[in-house]
Design a protein around this motif. Structure first.
Motif, PDB file in Angstrom:
ATOM      1  N   ASN A 118       0.803  -1.229   0.000  1.00  0.00           N
ATOM      2  CA  ASN A 118       0.000   0.000   0.000  1.00  0.00           C
ATOM      3  C   ASN A 118       0.836   1.280   0.000  1.00  0.00           C
ATOM      4  OD1 ASN A 118      -2.425  -1.455   0.058  1.00  0.00           O
ATOM      5  ND2 ASN A 118      -2.500  -1.458   2.287  1.00  0.00           N
ATOM      6  N   GLU A 119       2.154   1.172   0.116  1.00  0.00           N
ATOM      7  CA  GLU A 119       2.958   2.393   0.226  1.00  0.00           C
ATOM      8  C   GLU A 119       2.843   3.284  -1.002  1.00  0.00           C
ATOM      9  OE1 GLU A 119       7.651   3.697   0.398  1.00  0.00           O
ATOM     10  OE2 GLU A 119       7.083   1.875   1.470  1.00  0.00           O
ATOM     11  N   THR A 120       3.094   2.728  -2.174  1.00  0.00           N
ATOM     12  CA  THR A 120       3.128   3.546  -3.387  1.00  0.00           C
ATOM     13  C   THR A 120       1.791   4.229  -3.661  1.00  0.00           C
ATOM     14  OG1 THR A 120       4.809   2.088  -4.341  1.00  0.00           O
ATOM     15  CG2 THR A 120       3.628   3.525  -5.859  1.00  0.00           C
ATOM     16  N   SER A 121       0.696   3.515  -3.446  1.00  0.00           N
ATOM     17  CA  SER A 121      -0.631   4.075  -3.741  1.00  0.00           C
ATOM     18  C   SER A 121      -1.052   5.151  -2.744  1.00  0.00           C
ATOM     19  CB  SER A 121      -1.685   2.964  -3.761  1.00  0.00           C
ATOM     20  OG  SER A 121      -1.806   2.356  -2.486  1.00  0.00           O
ATOM     21  N   LEU A 122      -0.366   5.226  -1.603  1.00  0.00           N
ATOM     22  CA  LEU A 122      -0.751   6.190  -0.570  1.00  0.00           C
ATOM     23  C   LEU A 122       0.211   7.372  -0.454  1.00  0.00           C
ATOM     24  CD1 LEU A 122      -1.930   3.713   2.231  1.00  0.00           C
ATOM     25  CD2 LEU A 122      -3.364   5.160   0.794  1.00  0.00           C
ATOM     26  N   VAL A 123       1.115   7.506  -1.409  1.00  0.00           N
ATOM     27  CA  VAL A 123       1.997   8.681  -1.423  1.00  0.00           C
ATOM     28  C   VAL A 123       1.140   9.937  -1.566  1.00  0.00           C
ATOM     29  CG1 VAL A 123       3.823   9.903  -2.660  1.00  0.00           C
ATOM     30  CG2 VAL A 123       3.963   7.426  -2.351  1.00  0.00           C
ATOM     31  N   GLY A 124       1.327  10.896  -0.686  1.00  0.00           N
ATOM     32  CA  GLY A 124       0.511  12.097  -0.692  1.00  0.00           C
ATOM     33  C   GLY A 124      -0.816  11.927   0.015  1.00  0.00           C
ATOM     34  N   LYS A 125      -1.073  10.727   0.508  1.00  0.00           N
ATOM     35  CA  LYS A 125      -2.310  10.439   1.243  1.00  0.00           C
ATOM     36  C   LYS A 125      -1.973   9.862   2.622  1.00  0.00           C
ATOM     37  CE  LYS A 125      -4.532   9.372  -3.156  1.00  0.00           C
ATOM     38  NZ  LYS A 125      -5.144   8.319  -4.013  1.00  0.00           N
ATOM     39  N   GLY A 126      -0.906  10.400   3.190  1.00  0.00           N
ATOM     40  CA  GLY A 126      -0.450   9.929   4.495  1.00  0.00           C
ATOM     41  C   GLY A 126       0.962   9.379   4.456  1.00  0.00           C
ATOM     42  N   ILE A 127       1.477   9.113   3.258  1.00  0.00           N
ATOM     43  CA  ILE A 127       2.864   8.658   3.097  1.00  0.00           C
ATOM     44  C   ILE A 127       3.711   9.828   2.605  1.00  0.00           C
ATOM     45  CG2 ILE A 127       4.443   7.189   1.783  1.00  0.00           C
ATOM     46  CD1 ILE A 127       2.917   5.579   3.734  1.00  0.00           C
ATOM     47  N   SER A 128       4.839  10.061   3.273  1.00  0.00           N
ATOM     48  CA  SER A 128       5.744  11.126   2.855  1.00  0.00           C
ATOM     49  C   SER A 128       7.183  10.634   2.914  1.00  0.00           C
ATOM     50  CB  SER A 128       5.583  12.361   3.752  1.00  0.00           C
ATOM     51  OG  SER A 128       6.533  13.355   3.404  1.00  0.00           O
ATOM     52  N   TYR A 129       8.015  11.198   2.038  1.00  0.00           N
ATOM     53  CA  TYR A 129       9.447  10.896   2.031  1.00  0.00           C
ATOM     54  C   TYR A 129      10.267  12.112   2.464  1.00  0.00           C
ATOM     55  CZ  TYR A 129       7.882   6.877  -0.686  1.00  0.00           C
ATOM     56  OH  TYR A 129       7.232   5.740  -1.100  1.00  0.00           O
TER      57      TYR A 129
END
Length: 286
Positions: A118-129
């Motif tokens: 689920n990491e890639t699909s949630l970038v900008g939706k709770g996942i940040s680098y």
């Protein structure tokens, strides 16, 4: 400023590319580690580098550093989070800064740490680098941090000063973080939970689960799919031709990221070719 070439990665391929780009008189921006390559420095013994003889990885990496300094090559020690096509140029997000270049040479090595479910699909939706980019969003909230390098500890401290609770998953030795609101996890994060296409929580290998508002992934590199989704891959490596050209115009790649054999001599040669191909590409733009 619009650079002629952006080089991403400071291993043997990145060093070779940066050297040749500078010698060929082009402007460049080079992203990576001031230490150049931890992978090289940790090698016990190298015996197939022409003209050098048997040498430890540490000594070879020190030789690389000396050559870098002799040429006056400068490195920006920021992790590149995203590359965006901008017509005739590319925008590069590194940390909280944006750079622009006419061409890019990817020397990112092999991705030793994969993304979580689920990491890639949630970038900008709770996942940040990027801690400095998105940290303020999570002020007084609960977050998780995955970190695979000690050099990112200052970003962990920055986030801990903002957040209410931090669940910390360090994937490196000699952790020195001490903060009242940081809870160091005893088991690795293996899954990111979502609800309504947003981050909801984390699940550990032990089976434990925690609710979080956001997750920061502070790694030495991110997946190619996140960095540049349009890039064509082959067997999980960047697909290139003999000129180190990728499927995207103006994007070149060299070193381990292009496939086996994972050899320093191959990486150096490909970095050289990529630099010359990038300069030839720049001439076509003129």
């Amino acid at each position: 400023m619009i650079y002629d070439v952006a080089i991403i990665g400071t291993g043997p391929a990145g060093l070779s590319a940066a050297m040749n780009v500078k010698i060929l008189g082009k402007s460049y921006v080079w992203f990576g580690s001031q230490n150049l390559s931890d992978k090289v420095s940790k090698a016990e013994l190298i015996s197939n580098y022409p003209g050098v003889g048997k040498i430890t990885g540490k000594d070879l990496n020190e030789a690389f550093k000396r050559h870098k300094d002799e040429l006056g090559l400068e490195i920006i020690e920021q992790m590149v989070n995203q590359i965006m096509p901008m017509g005739k140029t590319y925008a590069i997000m590194a940390g909280s800064e944006y750079f622009e270049a006419k061409s890019i040479i990817l020397t990112t090595g092999i991705a030793t740490i994969g993304t979580l479910p689920n990491e890639t699909s949630l970038v900008g939706k709770g996942i940040s680098y990027c801690a400095t980019c998105d940290g303020e969003i999570y002020k007084d909230r609960t977050i998780a941090i995955i970190c695979n390098a000690k050099r990112f500890e200052h970003e962990v401290k920055y986030l801990a000063d903002l957040a209410k609770i931090v669940y910390y998953d360090p994937i490196y030795k000699d952790v020195t973080i001490t903060h009242d609101n940081i809870e160091r996890l005893n088991s690795r994060i293996v899954k990111i939970e979502e609800e309504n296409s947003r981050v909801k929580g984390i699940t550990l290998r032990s089976g434990e689960s925690y609710q979080v508002d956001g997750i920061f992934c502070l790694r030495d590199g991110i997946s190619l799919g996140t960095l540049l989704p349009q890039l064509e891959l082959e067997n999980n490596h960047i697909k290139v031709n003999r000129q180190m050209e990728t499927s995207l115009k103006g994007i070149f790649a060299a070193g381990d990221c292009t496939g086996r054999p994972y050899q320093y001599t191959k990486a150096v040669g490909e970095g050289n070719i990529a630099a010359h191909s990038a300069v030839e590409y720049l001439s076509s733009l003129d």
